[in-house]
Structure formats: C-alpha cells, structure tokens
Design a protein around this motif. Structure first.
Motif, PDB file in Angstrom:
ATOM      1  N   PRO A 119      -2.833 -24.548  21.008  1.00  0.00           N
ATOM      2  CA  PRO A 119      -4.007 -25.056  20.730  1.00  0.00           C
ATOM      3  C   PRO A 119      -5.257 -25.006  21.775  1.00  0.00           C
ATOM      4  CG  PRO A 119      -2.294 -26.460  19.801  1.00  0.00           C
ATOM      5  CD  PRO A 119      -1.612 -25.358  20.607  1.00  0.00           C
ATOM      6  N   LYS A 120      -4.662 -24.971  23.018  1.00  0.00           N
ATOM      7  CA  LYS A 120      -5.473 -24.964  24.258  1.00  0.00           C
ATOM      8  C   LYS A 120      -5.980 -23.456  24.525  1.00  0.00           C
ATOM      9  CE  LYS A 120      -4.104 -29.094  26.588  1.00  0.00           C
ATOM     10  NZ  LYS A 120      -3.425 -29.874  27.799  1.00  0.00           N
ATOM     11  N   SER A 121      -5.200 -22.632  24.487  1.00  0.00           N
ATOM     12  CA  SER A 121      -5.593 -21.373  25.091  1.00  0.00           C
ATOM     13  C   SER A 121      -5.156 -20.118  24.143  1.00  0.00           C
ATOM     14  CB  SER A 121      -4.788 -20.980  26.481  1.00  0.00           C
ATOM     15  OG  SER A 121      -3.449 -21.015  26.319  1.00  0.00           O
TER      16      SER A 121
ATOM     17  N   LYS B 151      -8.600 -19.736  18.443  1.00  0.00           N
ATOM     18  CA  LYS B 151      -8.969 -20.903  17.575  1.00  0.00           C
ATOM     19  C   LYS B 151      -8.658 -20.808  16.304  1.00  0.00           C
ATOM     20  CE  LYS B 151     -12.621 -22.073  20.764  1.00  0.00           C
ATOM     21  NZ  LYS B 151     -14.341 -22.266  20.774  1.00  0.00           N
ATOM     22  N   GLN B 152      -8.533 -19.729  15.579  1.00  0.00           N
ATOM     23  CA  GLN B 152      -8.365 -19.532  14.212  1.00  0.00           C
ATOM     24  C   GLN B 152      -6.999 -19.621  13.694  1.00  0.00           C
ATOM     25  OE1 GLN B 152      -9.606 -16.902  16.023  1.00  0.00           O
ATOM     26  NE2 GLN B 152      -9.022 -15.053  15.236  1.00  0.00           N
TER      27      GLN B 152
ATOM     28  N   ALA C 142      -4.904 -21.837  15.822  1.00  0.00           N
ATOM     29  CA  ALA C 142      -4.235 -22.943  16.701  1.00  0.00           C
ATOM     30  C   ALA C 142      -3.608 -23.695  15.678  1.00  0.00           C
ATOM     31  CB  ALA C 142      -5.583 -23.784  17.238  1.00  0.00           C
TER      32      ALA C 142
END
Length: 200
Positions: free
Chosen positions: A127-129, A132-133, A135
């Motif tokens: 979720p952090k690195s 995004k799609q 996560a």
C-alpha cells in the motif's frame, strides 16, 4: 562463456543424464522437457544480455523467446519476463514498461511457487510503495508470507519489519526477531542490522 550461462549449460547436461537413467517414460519425458526449457531460457538471456547479435534486435528477440517459454508455463521465464516488463527502459531503453503484463507474469510465476516472483508480486500490492492500482494490504501480507515460508531472505526481512512495527499484521517482536534471524543467516544485511538494533 559467462559463469552463469556455463552453469545453465551444465545443469541441462545433468538433466539429460538423469533422463537416461529414468525408467518411467513419463518421468524421462518430463526431465528432457525441463532440460530443453533450461537451454532455451539460457539462450534467451544470452540474447537479451548482449551475447548474441546486435542491439536492440537481440533484446527484442530474447523477449520473444522468454514470452514463448512463459506461455508454456516455465516459471523462471515468467519471472524474468515480468521483471523486464516492470523495469522497462530502466533495463534497456528499447523496452517499454508495461505494469499490467508485469503483474500478470509475476502472478503466474508466484502461483508456481517461484519464491522471488512471490516477493516481487507481493511488492506490487504494498500500500505504501507498490502500484496504486494494485494496493492491497491483505494480498501484500499473503504473498510476502509465501515467499518468506519458501526461505527467501528479502521476504523474511520484509515480513519481520511488518511484525516488528505491527504494520498490516498484529505486532509480534518475537516473531520479527525469528524472521530476521532466518534472513540474517542467509547474509541479508538489513536483517543483520535489525538484530543489532533489537539488541540480539
């Protein structure tokens, strides 16, 4: 011949010798097929990495060979293909990054218990690195656990950090230390430093 490719060639010879000793026809066929895949994989890497032809034709040809093998279900080719799709021009400027293809092939290799692919697949869900799609904390932990259970040091360290901080999993410092120890025993520098930080 580079050491890695020499090793690949020697492994293929070993597979052929094993096949000659196999009494079961199905087993013999499986061993020979594995030897063929290994030889093709080595050839594809030689093409991509600059040992067979001019750039960029050799890279594109090697990618086609990798994709053909990946489609046949050969996990190392699936992983390497995913890696080049993910890194794209960072590896070779004639390649385009394609995260959808990277996701697909990392997943295919991960499902076949390719532990490095499991780690990289997990990282896509971070979720952090991650991307995004994709996560997804639950999938991130799931695949990192799979890679750690398979003995992959980077995954053991990453899972250890999650347990140490209580990030995405319940905090468990004792389990974190255990994971760091496993990774450190394989020479992972981050895990070794983590143990020193925790006073062990």
């Amino acid at each position: 011949m580079e050491k890695r490719h020499l090793v690949g060639w020697m492994i293929s010879i070993v597979f052929v010798l094993i096949a000659g000793c196999a009494t079961d026809p199905a087993q013999r066929q499986a061993v020979l097929l594995q030897a063929e895949h290994k030889a093709q994989y080595t050839k594809a890497l030689r093409s991509i990495e600059g040992h067979d032809g001019e750039y960029p034709a050799r890279v594109l040809r090697g990618m086609e060979q990798l994709k053909s093998m990946a489609e046949q279900g050969y996990a190392p080719a699936q992983f390497k293909l995913a890696y080049y799709y993910y890194t794209g021009p960072a590896s070779y400027d004639c390649l385009k990054q394609d995260t959808k293809e990277a996701y697909y092939w990392f997943g295919k290799a991960a499902e076949q218990n390719h532990r490095e692919a499991q780690y990289e697949f997990a990282m896509l869900f971070n979720p952090k690195s991650g991307l995004k799609q994709y996560a997804d904390a639950e999938k991130y932990v799931y695949w990192m656990q799979k890679a750690a259970d398979a003995g992959y040091a980077k995954a053991q360290y990453a899972l250890g950090r999650m347990n140490e901080k209580g990030e995405y999993v319940p905090q468990d410092v004792a389990l974190a230390k255990e994971l760091f120890e496993k990774a450190a025993a394989q020479g992972d520098g981050q895990a070794q430093r983590a143990l020193k930080r925790l006073g062990k």
